[in-house]
Design a protein around this motif. Structure first.
Motif, PDB file in Angstrom:
ATOM      1  N   ILE A 145       0.846  -1.196   0.000  1.00 27.07           N
ATOM      2  CA  ILE A 145       0.000   0.000   0.000  1.00 27.07           C
ATOM      3  C   ILE A 145       0.879   1.243   0.000  1.00 27.07           C
ATOM      4  N   ASP A 146       0.698   2.089  -1.017  1.00 26.47           N
ATOM      5  CA  ASP A 146       1.352   3.394  -1.076  1.00 26.47           C
ATOM      6  C   ASP A 146       0.290   4.477  -0.945  1.00 26.47           C
ATOM      7  N   GLN A 147       0.732   5.680  -0.592  1.00 25.97           N
ATOM      8  CA  GLN A 147      -0.191   6.797  -0.430  1.00 25.97           C
ATOM      9  C   GLN A 147       0.305   8.012  -1.202  1.00 25.97           C
ATOM     10  N   ALA A 148      -0.658   8.839  -1.632  1.00 24.69           N
ATOM     11  CA  ALA A 148      -0.341  10.121  -2.261  1.00 24.69           C
ATOM     12  C   ALA A 148      -1.372  11.136  -1.798  1.00 24.69           C
ATOM     13  N   ALA A 149      -0.912  12.358  -1.512  1.00 25.66           N
ATOM     14  CA  ALA A 149      -1.791  13.390  -0.966  1.00 25.66           C
ATOM     15  C   ALA A 149      -2.343  14.325  -2.036  1.00 25.66           C
ATOM     16  N   SER A 150      -1.925  14.141  -3.291  1.00 24.10           N
ATOM     17  CA  SER A 150      -2.388  15.020  -4.358  1.00 24.10           C
ATOM     18  C   SER A 150      -2.269  14.302  -5.692  1.00 24.10           C
TER      19      SER A 150
END
Length: 243
Positions: free
Chosen positions: A32-37
């Motif tokens: 699982i990776d995350q991105a804020a934009s």
């Protein structure tokens, strides 16, 4: 098989909550990776090549739809996660796998991931069949439409064109067929068969290129009379090939 997910949401709390739900209820999601934009997400999909993107819609600096338009050839499944139900019809255009409303119901999340696993599993079987056929003397590929599986000769395929999260295949003496699966998927499948990606939306069989026209921005004239545009970044590459 463990699948790679990218969570795109401008609120950290939402990303962390969805991460916990996936870890607790969806063992098939292994990374699982995350991105804020949207901007950060565009960089991450190039680096990490996720299998599925959980995508918020309303974000500052660019919506989830803006992100998909910028991403071009979509090589991943899409699950929208939003607080608004008014975008559901628009999501259909992008062939979304599912549309989850916040706060996310764990049962609905589990169901969405099960659909992901089923779709990827079916595609892997078709890919294996296509691989075996393409390495046969006759070199065929399995093209699975909604109603049938067409065993087409690779040499008969003139070009492929992206249609959102689908791909339209143009062949000799046959009507075009629309397939589930993005263009990047078919590019990988045909990588040893003299196909060339001229543009984020176009893949051509070089055996069917009649001429390379350098004017008007540059395009290939194909055997079926179609004109396939060539992206600016590809023009220098073609100059080296043809000089």
């Amino acid at each position: 098989m463990k699948y790679h997910a990218l969570l795109i949401d401008d609120e950290e709390g939402n990303r962390e909550l969805l991460t916990r739900l996936l870890e607790q209820h969806c063992p098939g999601i292994g990374f699982i990776d995350q991105a804020a934009s949207a901007t950060e997400a565009l960089d991450k999909i190039q680096l990490t090549k996720p299998d599925v993107v959980f995508l918020d819609i309303e974000m500052p600096g660019g919506s989830g739809f803006d992100f998909l338009n910028e991403a071009g050839g979509i090589d991943f499944k899409i699950i929208f996660v939003t607080a608004y139900d008014s975008y559901a019809l628009r999501a259909i255009k992008y062939s979304a796998l599912d549309y989850l409303l916040k706060p996310v119901d764990p049962k609905e999340l589990i169901h969405a991931v099960e659909k992901l696993e089923e779709q990827i599993g079916q595609q892997e079987k078709i890919d294996l069949l296509s691989y075996n056929l393409s390495h046969d003397q006759d070199r065929r590929i399995a093209l699975a439409t909604q109603d049938e599986v067409i065993f087409a000769r690779v040499s008969d395929i003139i070009r492929l064109q992206a249609e959102a999260n689908y791909t339209k295949v143009f062949m000799e003496n046959e009507p075009p067929v629309l397939l589930s699966g993005n263009l990047g998927h078919f590019e990988k499948l045909l990588k040893d068969q003299r196909f060339y990606r001229t543009h984020q939306s176009h893949l051509v069989n070089m055996k069917h290129v009649r001429k390379y026209v350098k004017t008007e921005g540059g395009y290939f004239l194909m055997d079926d009379g179609s004109q396939v545009p060539i992206a600016r970044m590809k023009r220098d590459e073609l100059k080296r090939l043809f000089t």
